[in-house]
Design a protein around this motif. Structure first.
Motif, short mmCIF file in Angstrom:
data_model
loop_
_atom_site.label_atom_id
_atom_site.label_comp_id
_atom_site.label_asym_id
_atom_site.label_seq_id
_atom_site.Cartn_x
_atom_site.Cartn_y
_atom_site.Cartn_z
N ARG A 78 47.90 -62.85 35.35
CA ARG A 78 47.29 -63.63 34.24
C ARG A 78 46.17 -62.63 33.77
O ARG A 78 44.95 -62.69 33.85
N GLY A 79 46.75 -61.70 32.62
CA GLY A 79 45.70 -60.99 31.83
C GLY A 79 45.11 -59.82 32.62
O GLY A 79 43.82 -59.38 32.42
N ASP A 80 45.49 -59.37 33.73
CA ASP A 80 44.88 -58.34 34.60
C ASP A 80 45.91 -57.52 35.25
O ASP A 80 46.97 -57.59 36.01
N SER A 81 46.06 -56.37 34.28
CA SER A 81 47.01 -55.43 34.57
C SER A 81 47.08 -54.78 36.08
O SER A 81 47.90 -54.35 36.40
N GLN A 82 45.68 -54.28 36.19
CA GLN A 82 45.35 -53.50 37.49
C GLN A 82 45.78 -54.51 38.85
O GLN A 82 46.46 -54.03 39.70
N PHE A 83 45.58 -55.74 38.57
CA PHE A 83 46.11 -56.77 39.68
C PHE A 83 47.27 -56.98 39.75
O PHE A 83 47.90 -56.89 41.01
N MET A 84 47.98 -56.82 38.63
CA MET A 84 49.52 -56.67 38.76
C MET A 84 50.14 -55.53 39.42
O MET A 84 51.07 -55.64 40.15
N GLN A 85 49.25 -54.54 39.15
CA GLN A 85 49.98 -53.18 39.78
C GLN A 85 49.65 -53.29 41.16
O GLN A 85 50.59 -52.80 42.13
N VAL A 86 48.51 -53.99 41.56
CA VAL A 86 48.36 -54.02 43.23
C VAL A 86 49.47 -54.83 43.70
O VAL A 86 50.01 -54.66 44.97
N LYS A 87 49.61 -56.01 43.09
CA LYS A 87 50.53 -57.01 43.67
C LYS A 87 52.03 -56.49 43.56
O LYS A 87 52.68 -56.47 44.62
N THR A 88 52.39 -55.74 42.66
CA THR A 88 53.60 -54.97 42.51
C THR A 88 53.80 -53.82 43.81
O THR A 88 54.84 -54.05 44.58
N ALA A 89 52.84 -53.26 44.12
CA ALA A 89 52.77 -52.34 44.98
C ALA A 89 52.95 -53.02 46.54
O ALA A 89 53.73 -52.39 47.38
N GLU A 90 52.34 -54.02 46.71
CA GLU A 90 52.30 -54.98 47.75
C GLU A 90 53.67 -55.35 48.21
O GLU A 90 53.99 -55.21 49.48
#
Length: 102
Positions: A78-90
């Motif tokens: 939800r509106g946080d590109s960096q958080f999305m990248q962290v979750k994708t890597a996880e």
């Protein structure tokens, strides 16, 4: 407002990893592992023969079964590109662990 501007605004509201295809040794095992791993924090989930969708407070993911030896992952926040990248890597790391890789 033109269509392209609306699309850009929408992408900004829900940054997405896009579809990431991952080769696995057993797609059913990956889906089961991910469901167990993330179930406690999930607000909603849906598992079917086609894969797994899970929703959380600030993000969600879909893990589609392509065939017995591959899955397709898509992560949105939800509106946080960096958080999305962290979750994708996880998620990718957890898929790898399911395969015996770290």
């Amino acid at each position: 407002m033109n269509t392209s501007k609306l699309l850009i605004e929408r992408i900004g509201l829900f940054p997405s990893s896009g579809n990431i295809h991952v080769e696995v040794s057993n797609s059913s095992r990956v889906v089961e592992h991910m469901q167990v791993l993330y179930a406690d924090n999930s607000l909603d989930s849906n598992e079917s023969g086609a894969g797994l969708s899970m929703v959380f407070a600030d993000w969600r993911f879909k893990l589609k079964v392509s065939d017995a030896l591959s899955v397709c992952l898509c992560v949105e926040s939800r509106g946080d590109s960096q958080f999305m990248q962290v979750k994708t890597a996880e998620l990718l790391a957890n898929i790898g662990r399911t395969q015996g890789r770290s």
